[in-house]
Design a protein around this motif. Structure first.
Motif, PDB file in Angstrom:
ATOM      1  N   ALA A   1       7.917   2.158  -9.254  1.00  0.00           N
ATOM      2  CA  ALA A   1       7.155   1.669  -7.964  1.00  0.00           C
ATOM      3  C   ALA A   1       5.974   1.081  -8.299  1.00  0.00           C
ATOM      4  CB  ALA A   1       6.986   2.772  -6.955  1.00  0.00           C
ATOM      5  N   VAL A   2       5.729   0.088  -7.722  1.00  0.00           N
ATOM      6  CA  VAL A   2       5.009  -0.948  -8.065  1.00  0.00           C
ATOM      7  C   VAL A   2       3.863  -1.030  -6.633  1.00  0.00           C
ATOM      8  CG1 VAL A   2       3.426  -3.000  -8.324  1.00  0.00           C
ATOM      9  CG2 VAL A   2       4.887  -1.539 -10.050  1.00  0.00           C
ATOM     10  N   THR A   3       2.323  -1.351  -6.407  1.00  0.00           N
ATOM     11  CA  THR A   3       2.336  -1.706  -5.316  1.00  0.00           C
ATOM     12  C   THR A   3       0.687  -1.789  -5.934  1.00  0.00           C
ATOM     13  OG1 THR A   3       0.894   0.573  -4.513  1.00  0.00           O
ATOM     14  CG2 THR A   3       2.778   0.411  -3.799  1.00  0.00           C
TER      15      THR A   3
ATOM     16  N   GLU B   1       8.247   7.079 -10.831  1.00  0.00           N
ATOM     17  CA  GLU B   1       6.096   6.702 -11.710  1.00  0.00           C
ATOM     18  C   GLU B   1       5.461   5.589 -10.297  1.00  0.00           C
ATOM     19  OE1 GLU B   1       3.226   6.447 -15.293  1.00  0.00           O
ATOM     20  OE2 GLU B   1       5.671   5.970 -15.472  1.00  0.00           O
ATOM     21  N   LEU B   2       4.724   6.066  -9.772  1.00  0.00           N
ATOM     22  CA  LEU B   2       3.784   4.467  -9.056  1.00  0.00           C
ATOM     23  C   LEU B   2       3.127   4.541  -9.923  1.00  0.00           C
ATOM     24  CD1 LEU B   2       3.580   3.475  -6.648  1.00  0.00           C
ATOM     25  CD2 LEU B   2       1.861   5.498  -5.933  1.00  0.00           C
TER      26      LEU B   2
ATOM     27  N   VAL C   1       0.537  -0.651   0.250  1.00  0.00           N
ATOM     28  CA  VAL C   1      -0.263  -0.105   0.144  1.00  0.00           C
ATOM     29  C   VAL C   1       1.342   2.094  -0.149  1.00  0.00           C
ATOM     30  CG1 VAL C   1      -1.072   1.378   0.778  1.00  0.00           C
ATOM     31  CG2 VAL C   1      -1.438  -1.425   1.262  1.00  0.00           C
ATOM     32  N   ALA C   2       0.513   2.627  -0.699  1.00  0.00           N
ATOM     33  CA  ALA C   2       0.907   3.650  -1.112  1.00  0.00           C
ATOM     34  C   ALA C   2       0.437   4.431  -0.617  1.00  0.00           C
ATOM     35  CB  ALA C   2       1.651   3.993  -1.922  1.00  0.00           C
TER      36      ALA C   2
ATOM     37  N   LEU D   1       8.679   4.503   0.149  1.00  0.00           N
ATOM     38  CA  LEU D   1       8.630   4.245  -1.276  1.00  0.00           C
ATOM     39  C   LEU D   1      10.215   5.430  -1.517  1.00  0.00           C
ATOM     40  CD1 LEU D   1       5.488   4.192  -2.405  1.00  0.00           C
ATOM     41  CD2 LEU D   1       7.529   1.888  -2.282  1.00  0.00           C
ATOM     42  N   GLU D   2      10.092   6.327  -1.375  1.00  0.00           N
ATOM     43  CA  GLU D   2      11.240   7.164  -1.370  1.00  0.00           C
ATOM     44  C   GLU D   2      12.262   6.856  -0.670  1.00  0.00           C
ATOM     45  OE1 GLU D   2      11.574  12.079  -1.590  1.00  0.00           O
ATOM     46  OE2 GLU D   2      10.752  11.109   0.734  1.00  0.00           O
TER      47      GLU D   2
END
Length: 202
Positions: A140-142, A160-161, A116-117, A123-124
């Motif tokens: 990044a992948v969530t 990019e998320l 979960v973001a 993530l950073e």
């Protein structure tokens, strides 16, 4: 992705109430994907959907999880694609090599995986640690984006998320399926809209 919203809710991974998040923020809902791994069919479907939707995962050299909740998901993806796995610790260990990043990532293209973001802090942190280890973060992948600033935060450092579903989409689907009341839906949407407004100001 309405099927995903319904499945997460029916399996108790989307909760409505009053919750304090890791970020310190208060929220009228909570998404707990740690339970996802207790349901093999749903777990496998989520992994397959991530791989199918986000081609960047198949292009990376190494799948990188964020300890602890993102590590399980990253492991499942890495095993499914027969790719190397690495992970980033939340805090540097105070013994041995004192590493933040575990695994071989130097000069390799990596995708960062978490469940979960929220604000994007973890993530950073992972992206900075990986770059310090001479890795090349592609994205990044969530599974879920709570829409509380993570996308903008990562964009500011050139990453990019990608997420399967947002909080807004989850509760729109649950309301359409009559699994939550209009009162619950409106309260949560007001919260999400307020957070989005604050993020855009920043």
């Amino acid at each position: 992705m309405s099927w995903l919203a319904v499945e997460l809710y029916k399996h108790g991974m989307v909760k409505i109430g009053s919750f304090k998040l890791t970020s310190g923020l208060e929220s009228p809902y909570y998404i707990d994907l740690r339970q996802l791994y207790s349901y093999p069919e749903l777990r496998n479907r989520v992994v397959e959907e991530l791989i199918k939707r986000f081609e960047v995962i198949t292009r990376c050299d190494v799948v990188v999880g964020i300890a602890t909740s993102g590590l399980v998901l990253a492991t499942l993806i890495a095993v499914r694609l027969n790719k190397p796995l690495s992970y980033v610790r939340i805090e540097r260990k105070e013994h041995g090599t004192r590493s933040l990043v575990e695994g071989s990532v130097s000069e390799k293209a990596v995708v960062i995986v978490d469940d979960v973001a929220t604000t994007g802090g973890s993530l950073e942190h992972a992206a900075i640690a990986l770059r310090s280890s001479r890795a090349i973060p592609l994205a990044a992948v969530t599974v879920v984006d709570r829409e509380q600033g993570a996308r903008q935060r990562l964009k500011s450092i050139g990453i990019e998320l990608h997420s399967l579903i947002t909080s807004r989409e989850i509760f729109e689907s649950l309301h359409s399926a009559k699994l939550i009341t209009t009162e619950e839906y409106e309260k949560i949407m007001n919260y999400i809209n307020g957070i989005r407004t604050e993020s855009n100001r920043e």
